[in-house]
Design a protein around this motif. Sequence first.
Motif, PDB file in Angstrom:
ATOM      1  N   SER A   1     -13.962  -9.500 -49.029  1.00  0.00           N
ATOM      2  CA  SER A   1     -15.212  -9.493 -49.780  1.00  0.00           C
ATOM      3  C   SER A   1     -16.202  -8.496 -49.182  1.00  0.00           C
ATOM      4  O   SER A   1     -16.843  -7.729 -49.908  1.00  0.00           O
ATOM      5  N   PHE A   2     -16.327  -8.492 -47.861  1.00  0.00           N
ATOM      6  CA  PHE A   2     -17.248  -7.545 -47.225  1.00  0.00           C
ATOM      7  C   PHE A   2     -16.809  -6.109 -47.472  1.00  0.00           C
ATOM      8  O   PHE A   2     -17.645  -5.232 -47.742  1.00  0.00           O
ATOM      9  N   ALA A   3     -15.489  -5.853 -47.391  1.00  0.00           N
ATOM     10  CA  ALA A   3     -14.991  -4.484 -47.550  1.00  0.00           C
ATOM     11  C   ALA A   3     -15.281  -3.933 -48.937  1.00  0.00           C
ATOM     12  O   ALA A   3     -15.602  -2.751 -49.089  1.00  0.00           O
ATOM     13  N   VAL A   4     -15.162  -4.770 -49.966  1.00  0.00           N
ATOM     14  CA  VAL A   4     -15.305  -4.259 -51.334  1.00  0.00           C
ATOM     15  C   VAL A   4     -16.732  -4.361 -51.863  1.00  0.00           C
ATOM     16  O   VAL A   4     -17.044  -3.762 -52.903  1.00  0.00           O
ATOM     17  N   THR A   5     -17.623  -5.083 -51.177  1.00  0.00           N
ATOM     18  CA  THR A   5     -18.983  -5.257 -51.700  1.00  0.00           C
ATOM     19  C   THR A   5     -20.062  -4.574 -50.873  1.00  0.00           C
ATOM     20  O   THR A   5     -21.201  -4.474 -51.335  1.00  0.00           O
TER      21      THR A   5
ATOM     22  N   LEU B   1     -25.655  -4.232 -47.449  1.00  0.00           N
ATOM     23  CA  LEU B   1     -25.265  -5.002 -46.272  1.00  0.00           C
ATOM     24  C   LEU B   1     -25.811  -6.424 -46.304  1.00  0.00           C
ATOM     25  O   LEU B   1     -25.147  -7.359 -45.864  1.00  0.00           O
ATOM     26  N   VAL B   2     -27.015  -6.620 -46.818  1.00  0.00           N
ATOM     27  CA  VAL B   2     -27.633  -7.945 -46.794  1.00  0.00           C
ATOM     28  C   VAL B   2     -26.816  -8.943 -47.612  1.00  0.00           C
ATOM     29  O   VAL B   2     -26.420 -10.017 -47.130  1.00  0.00           O
ATOM     30  N   ILE B   3     -26.533  -8.596 -48.863  1.00  0.00           N
ATOM     31  CA  ILE B   3     -25.803  -9.522 -49.738  1.00  0.00           C
ATOM     32  C   ILE B   3     -24.360  -9.670 -49.287  1.00  0.00           C
ATOM     33  O   ILE B   3     -23.817 -10.783 -49.223  1.00  0.00           O
ATOM     34  N   SER B   4     -23.701  -8.558 -48.944  1.00  0.00           N
ATOM     35  CA  SER B   4     -22.281  -8.621 -48.590  1.00  0.00           C
ATOM     36  C   SER B   4     -22.056  -9.393 -47.295  1.00  0.00           C
ATOM     37  O   SER B   4     -21.114 -10.184 -47.182  1.00  0.00           O
ATOM     38  N   ALA B   5     -22.914  -9.210 -46.294  1.00  0.00           N
ATOM     39  CA  ALA B   5     -22.742  -9.911 -45.022  1.00  0.00           C
ATOM     40  C   ALA B   5     -22.969 -11.411 -45.199  1.00  0.00           C
ATOM     41  O   ALA B   5     -22.189 -12.226 -44.691  1.00  0.00           O
TER      42      ALA B   5
ATOM     43  N   THR C   1     -26.117 -22.221 -43.623  1.00  0.00           N
ATOM     44  CA  THR C   1     -26.996 -21.284 -44.329  1.00  0.00           C
ATOM     45  C   THR C   1     -28.016 -20.654 -43.381  1.00  0.00           C
ATOM     46  O   THR C   1     -28.268 -19.438 -43.436  1.00  0.00           O
ATOM     47  N   VAL C   2     -28.577 -21.470 -42.493  1.00  0.00           N
ATOM     48  CA  VAL C   2     -29.545 -20.937 -41.529  1.00  0.00           C
ATOM     49  C   VAL C   2     -28.880 -19.924 -40.602  1.00  0.00           C
ATOM     50  O   VAL C   2     -29.420 -18.835 -40.349  1.00  0.00           O
ATOM     51  N   VAL C   3     -27.690 -20.280 -40.094  1.00  0.00           N
ATOM     52  CA  VAL C   3     -26.970 -19.353 -39.215  1.00  0.00           C
ATOM     53  C   VAL C   3     -26.588 -18.088 -39.973  1.00  0.00           C
ATOM     54  O   VAL C   3     -26.674 -16.972 -39.440  1.00  0.00           O
ATOM     55  N   GLY C   4     -26.169 -18.236 -41.239  1.00  0.00           N
ATOM     56  CA  GLY C   4     -25.813 -17.069 -42.037  1.00  0.00           C
ATOM     57  C   GLY C   4     -26.980 -16.130 -42.241  1.00  0.00           C
ATOM     58  O   GLY C   4     -26.828 -14.899 -42.155  1.00  0.00           O
ATOM     59  N   ILE C   5     -28.167 -16.689 -42.480  1.00  0.00           N
ATOM     60  CA  ILE C   5     -29.360 -15.846 -42.635  1.00  0.00           C
ATOM     61  C   ILE C   5     -29.669 -15.119 -41.327  1.00  0.00           C
ATOM     62  O   ILE C   5     -30.004 -13.924 -41.315  1.00  0.00           O
ATOM     63  N   GLY C   6     -29.541 -15.834 -40.199  1.00  0.00           N
ATOM     64  CA  GLY C   6     -29.800 -15.198 -38.911  1.00  0.00           C
ATOM     65  C   GLY C   6     -28.823 -14.083 -38.604  1.00  0.00           C
ATOM     66  O   GLY C   6     -29.221 -12.991 -38.151  1.00  0.00           O
ATOM     67  N   LEU C   7     -27.535 -14.329 -38.852  1.00  0.00           N
ATOM     68  CA  LEU C   7     -26.533 -13.288 -38.601  1.00  0.00           C
ATOM     69  C   LEU C   7     -26.719 -12.099 -39.529  1.00  0.00           C
ATOM     70  O   LEU C   7     -26.518 -10.944 -39.133  1.00  0.00           O
ATOM     71  N   THR C   8     -27.092 -12.370 -40.778  1.00  0.00           N
ATOM     72  CA  THR C   8     -27.334 -11.274 -41.715  1.00  0.00           C
ATOM     73  C   THR C   8     -28.505 -10.415 -41.254  1.00  0.00           C
ATOM     74  O   THR C   8     -28.452  -9.176 -41.322  1.00  0.00           O
TER      75      THR C   8
END
Length: 260
Positions: free
Chosen positions: A195-199, A205-209, A229-236
């Motif tokens: 998903s990351f590779a194709v998007t 980067l924000v949406i794909s990550a 979700t919180v961790v995902g926002i932080g990593l993004t």
Amino acid sequence: MADRLGRSSDQTRPASIGRNPRGALAVLLLALAPQIVQLLSALAGVILSLPNGNPAQIALDDGAALVSAPAALLLLANGPATADPLASQVVLALIYTYPLVVLALLTLFVRPRGPQDYYGGIVLVAIAGLALWASSDLAGMRGFSFGPGTVPRMFAILLMGLGAAIAATGLLRDGERLTGFAWRGPLFVSLSILSFAVTVRPLGLVISAFTSFMIAALGTPDTRWKETTVVGIGLTACCSLLFPYALGLPLPLLPRFLLQ
């Protein structure tokens, strides 16, 4: 799963001559895996409007390479030393696909005594074949000097020999039956990488990550979605600062249609 790949319920029964179509089909799919992945990537590119190639043309090229590979090898072996190098798809067919097709035919007519060793050894042979193909265009030895392709090919050949020995052990000696495979984790992690590779280019980067992280979180049923979700926002946020600014990689942060 063990029974689907041709393992009998009697662990001590010697390897027998008999049909093992499901095991052979598994090895055959492994033999065609690079071509299948390339075709699926092209199909995904068509859906997402990415320049990944024409799926029909890729299928035709792969088919032509599989058909012409034996003749090309004979011409190269009997031709002059200045003969043109083989195309990458033809090299893939000779180094990777055809050896595994031979193993698939062997698997069709035998039932291994140690299925876990047998199929595990075949997977090692496949990995070694991919490594040999990937390093096939690198220069090798020049006298006593190592070239960039010397060490990769050396280790790939050693791995292939080790895998063949393990497969032979599983074929001739009693061993462990195939155990269950936890498919959920590897499946969703692989899907997140794809998903990351194709998007990342069309969506930024924000949406794909963030999307890739959430897909990977599906790999376990114990996911706590609020914390995830919180961790995902932080990593993004970290990725958005790290790749474009700290590392200077030309990755867009926002979708392409917003930047135009």
